[in-house]
Write a protein that holds these residues in place. Structure first.
Motif, PDB file in Angstrom:
ATOM      1  N   LEU A   1       0.830  -1.206   0.000  1.00 24.33           N
ATOM      2  CA  LEU A   1       0.000   0.000   0.000  1.00 24.33           C
ATOM      3  C   LEU A   1       0.863   1.254   0.000  1.00 24.33           C
ATOM      4  O   LEU A   1       0.525   2.255  -0.653  1.00 24.33           O
ATOM      5  CB  LEU A   1      -0.925  -0.012   1.220  1.00 24.33           C
ATOM      6  N   SER A   2       1.998   1.211   0.697  1.00 26.20           N
ATOM      7  CA  SER A   2       2.914   2.351   0.684  1.00 26.20           C
ATOM      8  C   SER A   2       3.414   2.624  -0.732  1.00 26.20           C
ATOM      9  O   SER A   2       3.478   3.781  -1.171  1.00 26.20           O
ATOM     10  CB  SER A   2       4.094   2.074   1.621  1.00 26.20           C
ATOM     11  N   ILE A   3       3.733   1.565  -1.465  1.00 26.67           N
ATOM     12  CA  ILE A   3       4.174   1.725  -2.856  1.00 26.67           C
ATOM     13  C   ILE A   3       3.080   2.344  -3.706  1.00 26.67           C
ATOM     14  O   ILE A   3       3.318   3.283  -4.494  1.00 26.67           O
ATOM     15  CB  ILE A   3       4.592   0.356  -3.434  1.00 26.67           C
ATOM     16  N   LEU A   4       1.854   1.861  -3.555  1.00 29.00           N
ATOM     17  CA  LEU A   4       0.742   2.390  -4.351  1.00 29.00           C
ATOM     18  C   LEU A   4       0.484   3.863  -4.037  1.00 29.00           C
ATOM     19  O   LEU A   4       0.182   4.665  -4.934  1.00 29.00           O
ATOM     20  CB  LEU A   4      -0.512   1.557  -4.094  1.00 29.00           C
ATOM     21  N   LEU A   5       0.627   4.233  -2.768  1.00 30.60           N
ATOM     22  CA  LEU A   5       0.432   5.634  -2.394  1.00 30.60           C
ATOM     23  C   LEU A   5       1.533   6.516  -2.979  1.00 30.60           C
ATOM     24  O   LEU A   5       1.283   7.657  -3.371  1.00 30.60           O
ATOM     25  CB  LEU A   5       0.392   5.764  -0.874  1.00 30.60           C
ATOM     26  N   CYS A   6       2.756   5.990  -3.046  1.00 31.53           N
ATOM     27  CA  CYS A   6       3.835   6.747  -3.693  1.00 31.53           C
ATOM     28  C   CYS A   6       3.505   6.994  -5.164  1.00 31.53           C
ATOM     29  O   CYS A   6       3.761   8.081  -5.701  1.00 31.53           O
ATOM     30  CB  CYS A   6       5.156   5.988  -3.571  1.00 31.53           C
ATOM     31  N   LEU A   7       2.944   5.986  -5.834  1.00 28.53           N
ATOM     32  CA  LEU A   7       2.575   6.147  -7.244  1.00 28.53           C
ATOM     33  C   LEU A   7       1.451   7.171  -7.386  1.00 28.53           C
ATOM     34  O   LEU A   7       1.447   7.977  -8.333  1.00 28.53           O
ATOM     35  CB  LEU A   7       2.144   4.796  -7.815  1.00 28.53           C
TER      36      LEU A   7
END
Length: 208
Positions: free
Chosen positions: A31-37
């Motif tokens: 989820l952290s990766i998706l939020l960065c995107l």
């Protein structure tokens, strides 16, 4: 007669409670990766703040799964590998994506980020295959060879401070240098140093 089919969701049924906590670790990193995107697409600052917050939560899950496994004295056959895969996502890929999202986008920067993730994967693989020989008579691993991959949260903390002070993107701390046709941000070296420390054979960190 045809062989008996395993029951539905047989893999999940084999999981111990600690394994579901490990999956929460992996989910937090993802989820952290998706939020960065999302942040890259929209530049909404709240996305990055939540992305920052999810990684310490992933660390809490990483600590808790081991505590639960020891408390219940129950480990699944997949537990060790599951833990390593979750750590790669939350403490390897996610911090690298965070750095990219906040300005480390030159080709030389990408080399540091890829090297960092590769070192994290290598470090976890080495731990899995050497854990038995590093264990004492009680089966407890005495020390880590190289720094544990969750130490990458120190980089996350650094970027959190820089983000709060608006020293990211064009204002990225330490600036940028053109090397050939590509841009290099000296700050990306923190990833290279962290990765090198993970795979070091001379660093021995006592395991709590």
């Amino acid at each position: 007669m045809p062989p008996d089919r395993p029951p539905h969701f047989s893999m999940l049924r084999s999981f111990a409670l600690a394994d579901f906590v490990t999956l929460a670790n992996a989910a937090s990193g993802t989820l952290s990766i998706l939020l960065c995107l999302n942040y890259v697409a929209e530049r909404e600052r709240m996305y990055i703040w939540v992305a920052f917050g999810l990684l310490p939560f992933a660390l809490a899950c990483d600590i808790l799964d081991g505590t639960i496994a020891r408390w219940r004295r129950k480990h699944s056959p997949l537990g060790a590998d599951l833990d390593s895969l979750a750590d790669v996502v939350s403490f390897g890929v996610a911090p690298a994506v965070l750095g990219f999202a906040l300005g480390l986008r030159g080709l030389w920067d990408a080399a540091s980020l890829v090297y960092f993730v590769a070192c994290g994967i290598s470090r976890l693989a080495r731990y899995n295959v050497t854990a038995a020989e590093l264990s004492d008579e009680r089966g407890k691993v005495r020390y880590y060879e190289g720094t544990p991959i969750p130490t990458s949260l120190l980089i996350v903390l650094l970027f959190g401070v820089l983000f709060a002070k608006e020293r990211v993107h064009e204002q990225l701390w330490l600036g940028s240098i053109a090397i050939g046709p590509w841009v290099f941000h000296p700050l990306s070296l923190v990833y290279a140093v962290s990765g090198s420390a993970m795979v070091s054979g001379t660093l021995r960190i006592p395991k709590p």
